[in-house]
Design a protein around this motif. Structure first.
Motif, PDB file in Angstrom:
ATOM      1  N   ALA A  63      -4.777  -9.424 -10.679  1.00  0.00           N
ATOM      2  CA  ALA A  63      -3.573  -9.122 -10.400  1.00  0.00           C
ATOM      3  C   ALA A  63      -2.960  -8.779 -11.794  1.00  0.00           C
ATOM      4  CB  ALA A  63      -2.920 -10.055  -9.486  1.00  0.00           C
TER       5      ALA A  63
ATOM      6  N   ASP B  18       0.064  -7.591   5.457  1.00  0.00           N
ATOM      7  CA  ASP B  18      -0.057  -7.323   4.076  1.00  0.00           C
ATOM      8  C   ASP B  18       0.759  -7.741   2.998  1.00  0.00           C
ATOM      9  OD1 ASP B  18      -1.764  -6.373   1.567  1.00  0.00           O
ATOM     10  OD2 ASP B  18      -2.132  -4.483   3.022  1.00  0.00           O
TER      11      ASP B  18
ATOM     12  N   LEU C 190       2.216  -7.206  -1.055  1.00  0.00           N
ATOM     13  CA  LEU C 190       2.168  -6.440  -2.195  1.00  0.00           C
ATOM     14  C   LEU C 190       2.477  -7.206  -3.659  1.00  0.00           C
ATOM     15  CD1 LEU C 190       2.648  -4.772   0.419  1.00  0.00           C
ATOM     16  CD2 LEU C 190       3.808  -2.939  -1.049  1.00  0.00           C
TER      17      LEU C 190
ATOM     18  N   LEU D 295       0.054  -7.334  -6.705  1.00  0.00           N
ATOM     19  CA  LEU D 295      -1.158  -7.590  -6.001  1.00  0.00           C
ATOM     20  C   LEU D 295      -1.768  -6.322  -5.407  1.00  0.00           C
ATOM     21  CD1 LEU D 295      -0.038 -10.706  -4.083  1.00  0.00           C
ATOM     22  CD2 LEU D 295      -0.783 -10.599  -6.331  1.00  0.00           C
ATOM     23  N   ARG D 296      -1.231  -5.202  -5.487  1.00  0.00           N
ATOM     24  CA  ARG D 296      -1.821  -3.817  -4.823  1.00  0.00           C
ATOM     25  C   ARG D 296      -3.277  -3.719  -5.475  1.00  0.00           C
ATOM     26  NH1 ARG D 296       2.594   0.228  -6.578  1.00  0.00           N
ATOM     27  NH2 ARG D 296       2.253  -0.722  -8.468  1.00  0.00           N
TER      28      ARG D 296
ATOM     29  N   LEU E  24      -5.740  -5.954  -5.891  1.00  0.00           N
ATOM     30  CA  LEU E  24      -6.619  -6.618  -5.175  1.00  0.00           C
ATOM     31  C   LEU E  24      -7.248  -6.051  -4.021  1.00  0.00           C
ATOM     32  CD1 LEU E  24      -4.658 -10.133  -5.572  1.00  0.00           C
ATOM     33  CD2 LEU E  24      -6.160  -9.022  -7.196  1.00  0.00           C
TER      34      LEU E  24
ATOM     35  N   ARG F 258      -5.978  -9.951  -0.395  1.00  0.00           N
ATOM     36  CA  ARG F 258      -4.521  -9.924  -0.216  1.00  0.00           C
ATOM     37  C   ARG F 258      -4.191 -10.550   1.289  1.00  0.00           C
ATOM     38  NH1 ARG F 258      -5.042  -4.347  -1.076  1.00  0.00           N
ATOM     39  NH2 ARG F 258      -4.576  -4.166   0.907  1.00  0.00           N
ATOM     40  N   LYS F 259      -4.831 -10.606   2.090  1.00  0.00           N
ATOM     41  CA  LYS F 259      -4.643 -11.080   3.328  1.00  0.00           C
ATOM     42  C   LYS F 259      -4.737 -12.797   3.252  1.00  0.00           C
ATOM     43  CE  LYS F 259      -4.768  -9.461   7.297  1.00  0.00           C
ATOM     44  NZ  LYS F 259      -4.847  -8.945   8.721  1.00  0.00           N
TER      45      LYS F 259
ATOM     46  N   ARG G 219      -7.697  -1.140  -2.156  1.00  0.00           N
ATOM     47  CA  ARG G 219      -6.496  -1.394  -2.694  1.00  0.00           C
ATOM     48  C   ARG G 219      -5.310  -0.939  -1.959  1.00  0.00           C
ATOM     49  NH1 ARG G 219      -8.116  -0.013  -8.934  1.00  0.00           N
ATOM     50  NH2 ARG G 219      -9.836  -1.371  -9.082  1.00  0.00           N
ATOM     51  N   TYR G 220      -4.268  -1.371  -2.289  1.00  0.00           N
ATOM     52  CA  TYR G 220      -2.947  -0.972  -1.485  1.00  0.00           C
ATOM     53  C   TYR G 220      -2.486   0.449  -2.160  1.00  0.00           C
ATOM     54  CZ  TYR G 220       1.305  -1.129   1.250  1.00  0.00           C
ATOM     55  OH  TYR G 220       2.405  -1.036   2.171  1.00  0.00           O
TER      56      TYR G 220
END
Length: 858
Positions: free
Chosen positions: A235, A348, A350, A357-358, A360, A365-366, A412-413
């Motif tokens: 991260a 989610d 972020l 954290l986007r 990861l 993330r969850k 990724r987010y």
């Protein structure tokens, strides 16, 4: 450069770098390449010569491609003890930043087998400004050349020699001695120590090997081991709270599927929202940036007091006693707060405690989300299933739910982006529509008769039908009040609907509808009103069609962009379609594939039967990418290839031949933004069928490029030679001459040189035939050397991996004037230009000249 300069620039009480002491070179000479994140990222290329490390700063680093030349700036010598320095130079000190040992090994002078002579030979080569060596490193192998290009000894060029190691492949970017990346080196708090008792050194880690921030994270989570600071190793630490992030959106797909690399969650029938928690205060933000605290204070209150700063993604819903959500109840919740239970489903995270954290993976993330999610009756963690999408869909459909969301488990987010890593599968068809009018009620009905709805296509509001069901008496009366406030005289629709007793309204309200299907004319069949949406902009409402088609099998998922009924079976498994290739323009890999699909019929005649030098840029324009020529064992068997013998090494390598649309799209999916064909075809590889004039524009005003191209056209017109012109896709112009494939590359190069001399004779002030950039500053370089076997040039209609997403585009000669704007020819404009003008080079090969007959006239 003596070591005194090295010592003068450093305060050795502050930096752990070794002091400059000359040593005696014995045995095999050593080299090192250190990747250095100082004020500008660069690579330090260092050769042991006469007891010191003679050094060059190479901004873009070494290449494994023989055709690529890298600028190398000669800097001060470094001591031999620097050869395995890896760690941190303190900020404020000379060269402050992180240093990585990128590659290390031994080397010898090219053509010399006696190691005892290497040092003397290298001193001589250094003095002459021309170094030819053979490296024996872990990454860099074989022949490399360094040569000075200016009299001041500062500017040199570094290039790969033409040998079996010149494969154009990208290098591993980890440290060769510790296998760490820059972040790990920077975080490791390492101290470099020289072991004076041996010829080697070592990296000694300090006792504090964990970051203080990560320790705070693990403590803050209070999750009994659910996640730890180690989960946050990848991260990114950021210094500001990101208030302007917007949610990632999902792409509609046509059917549920099973796949082990995907997870499946319920699709919620509510309002998408981000929960921003900062300094124990929660703010609810809609997908368009609208604050929802006033609408749903219970949700905000449940998050207030959370001690950790975070940003959560989820959906606000209102559920009945059986757990079924009702969008209309949510819409009217302010007026009827007792109807149903208001909840926030979190799926989610972020941001958490200073960390972005986007980047990861989704499952990680969850995992973090589940650990840190505040405990409250109206805050629920959104559970998921792995792999079994069909079962999840059937379960939701049986309960009358809206559908499911499929998400790639390692994705990724992607903030504020509609992604194909997230797919939505609905149990029935739903669509938002903009209200453009309504009819008067008939019979005993009150309020309105029906809503007239539509969607945007560009700036046009397209009528899609009327909706007369799904209303309660209260909804009808409430709608009439809202619609009366925005009534207008003229229809907002591009084509006026033929309805009676119509009231037109400004297109400001959005209706959520469900329907059975679209008719062939684009109208909705059996539409039902579900409610009004206040979380979207009417201008964003377009027809939502499946952007991905799922094909079910035990181990694969094929995703394409067209609906099933409109496509043929593809052998390509497209991947990472939403990966951004041009960050500024927000152009994705999927957009590149779409572009090449749209121009396939135009570009393929210039690619067929020609070996392709593949320039692969899988990360888009943020990196230079790499060239790949040999594709043996690397491409599917259905793609045509051809073994061609290399002139230099005498060995055959396997080149790719792009003869059809499917191969073209495979290349685009492989990260080939640019298409680079040979000037000759299979069957006549030694005989090119066109001659190239490359008008190199570096540092030259546009008017001089135009003047040069115009003069070239005058010369060729005098010789009665057809001249075809195109943009380079960057800042220059290319002029091509079609020739019969009966002459050698040497013949075509000589002709290009001869004509270039004629142009230079007439324009000596603005043109040059000098190869060295230093000798032709401010002049248009007439590059006749592009005419060579195996040399390639960006094809007609090829995209270029440069800012602006330019396309190498054919021009009419009357377009080559002072108003020519090269930036106007790009990925967005060329498909329309082709529809209007067609292929301006359509007669190119029919105009091929007999070179000998032209030369006889000169």
């Amino acid at each position: 450069m003596p070591l005194e300069k090295y010592n003068q620039k450093r305060d050795f009480s502050k930096t752990k770098e070794p002091k400059g002491i000359r040593k005696t070179s014995k045995g095999a000479l050593q080299f090192v390449v250190q990747k250095h994140a100082a004020s500008h990222l660069h690579y330090d290329f260092r050769l042991e010569i006469d007891g010191v490390l003679v050094s060059w700063a190479v901004p873009k680093g070494p290449s494994a491609d023989h055709d690529v030349k890298r600028l190398a700036m000669h800097v001060e010598d470094h001591p031999m003890d620097y050869i395995d320095f890896e760690g941190i130079i303190p900020e404020g000190e000379y060269g402050g930043g992180t240093v990585m040992v990128w590659d290390i090994g031994t080397y010898h002078a090219e053509g010399n087998d006696d190691a005892s002579k290497d040092n003397a030979l290298m001193k001589k080569q250094l003095k002459e400004g021309s170094i030819k060596i053979v490296l024996q490193g872990s990454k860099l192998k074989g022949s490399y050349h360094l040569f000075s290009i200016k009299d001041d000894d500062k500017q040199w060029l570094l290039m790969k020699g033409n040998d079996e190691f010149a494969d154009g492949k990208a290098f591993n970017e980890l440290s060769i001695i510790t296998k760490r990346d820059f972040n790990a080196i920077a975080k490791g708090n390492d101290v470099w120590e020289s072991n004076r008792k041996s010829a080697t050194k070592k990296i000694v880690p300090t006792k504090k090997t964990e970051r203080r921030e990560e320790e705070k994270m693990a403590h803050a989570a209070k999750s009994d081991g659910a996640f730890s600071g180690d989960d946050l190793a990848d991260a990114k630490k950021i210094t500001h709270f990101p208030e302007n992030w917007r949610p990632q959106l999902a792409t509609l797909t046509d059917a549920a599927f099973d796949h082990g690399d995907w997870i499946f969650e319920n699709k919620f029938d509510g309002y998408r929202a981000l929960i921003q928690i900062q300094n124990k205060k929660a703010t609810i933000i809609s997908r368009n940036g609208i604050k929802f605290n006033g609408k749903y204070p219970e949700i905000a209150k449940s998050f207030d007091g959370t001690p950790q700063d975070m940003i959560l993604d989820g959906e606000i819903v209102v559920e009945d006693s059986k757990g079924k959500s009702h969008f209309q109840w949510l819409q009217k919740y302010e007026d009827h707060p007792g109807k149903g239970k208001l909840k926030f489903y979190a799926f989610d995270i972020l941001y958490f405690q200073g960390f972005d954290l986007r980047n990861l993976g989704l499952l990680l993330r969850k995992k973090i989300l589940k650990a840190v999610l505040p405990k409250a009756a109206n805050i629920i963690y959104s559970e998921h299933q792995i792999g079994t999408g069909i079962k999840a869909f059937e379960a939701v459909a049986a309960k009358g739910g809206e559908g499911i969301i499929a998400k790639k488990s390692d994705s990724r987010y992607q903030t504020d982006k509609r992604s194909r890593d997230w797919l939505k599968i609905k149990t029935d068809k739903q669509q938002e529509m903009v209200i453009g009018g309504f009819t008067e009620p008939q019979g005993g009905r009150k309020g309105i008769g029906a809503l007239l709805c539509g969607y945007y296509d560009g700036k046009d509001l397209i009528y899609s039908g009327k909706v007369g069901s799904g209303f309660t008496e209260h909804i009808l009366e409430d709608l009439r009040k809202k619609l009366d406030r925005i009534e207008r005289k003229a229809s907002p629709f591009t084509t006026i609907p033929k309805e009676k007793n119509v009231h037109w309204v400004s297109p400001k309200l959005i209706a959520q509808l469900k329907f059975s299907e679209f008719t062939e004319t684009g109208s909705m069949r059996h539409p039902v009103f579900l409610g009004l949406r206040s979380d979207k902009d009417p201008k964003d409402i377009t027809i939502e069609k499946p952007g991905v088609v799922a094909e079910k099998s035990s181990d694969t998922l094929t995703a394409v962009k067209e609906p099933q009924k409109n496509r043929t079976k593809s052998r390509i498994e497209f991947s990472n379609l939403d990966k951004v290739f041009w960050p500024k323009e927000k152009i994705t890999k999927g957009d590149v594939i779409d572009y090449y699909k749209s121009v396939a019929a135009y570009i393929l005649p210039y690619l067929k039967e020609r070996p392709q030098s593949l320039r692969r840029t899988p990360d888009g324009i943020k990196s230079e990418g790499f060239f790949q020529k040999d594709v043996a064992g690397k491409v599917p068997k259905w793609i045509k290839t051809r073994k061609i013998k290399s002139d230099s090494a005498g060995e055959s390598i396997e080149w790719l031949i792009c003869n059809d649309e499917e191969t073209l799209l495979f290349l685009a999916n492989w990260g080939c933004i640019e298409m680079n064909p040979w000037s000759s075809r299979v069957g006549s590889l030694n005989n090119p069928d066109y001659i190239i004039f490359d008008l190199d524009p570096k540092g030259v005003p546009m008017k001089n490029i135009i003047a040069t191209a115009t003069k070239l056209k005058e010369v060729l017109d005098l010789l009665k030679v057809p001249a075809y012109i195109k943009t380079s896709g960057g800042n220059g112009l290319h002029v091509f001459i079609p020739v019969l494939p009966k002459y050698t590359y040497e013949h075509t190069r000589q002709f290009s040189h001869l004509v270039s001399q004629m142009v230079h004779r007439d324009l000596p002030e603005i043109t040059s035939l000098e190869r060295m950039p230093a000798k032709r500053k401010g002049k248009v370089y007439l590059d006749f050397l592009q005419n060579g076997r195996g040399k390639t040039m960006a094809s007609v209609y090829s995209l270029r991996p440069r800012e602006g997403a330019g396309v190498s585009t054919p021009l009419e000669w009357d377009e080559v004037n002072d108003s020519l704007d090269l930036k106007a020819y790009n990925i967005n404009t060329i498909p329309k230009r082709l529809q209007e003008k067609g292929d301006l080079w359509a007669n190119f090969f029919d105009d091929a000249i007999d070179l000998k007959s032209i030369l006889n006239k000169i």
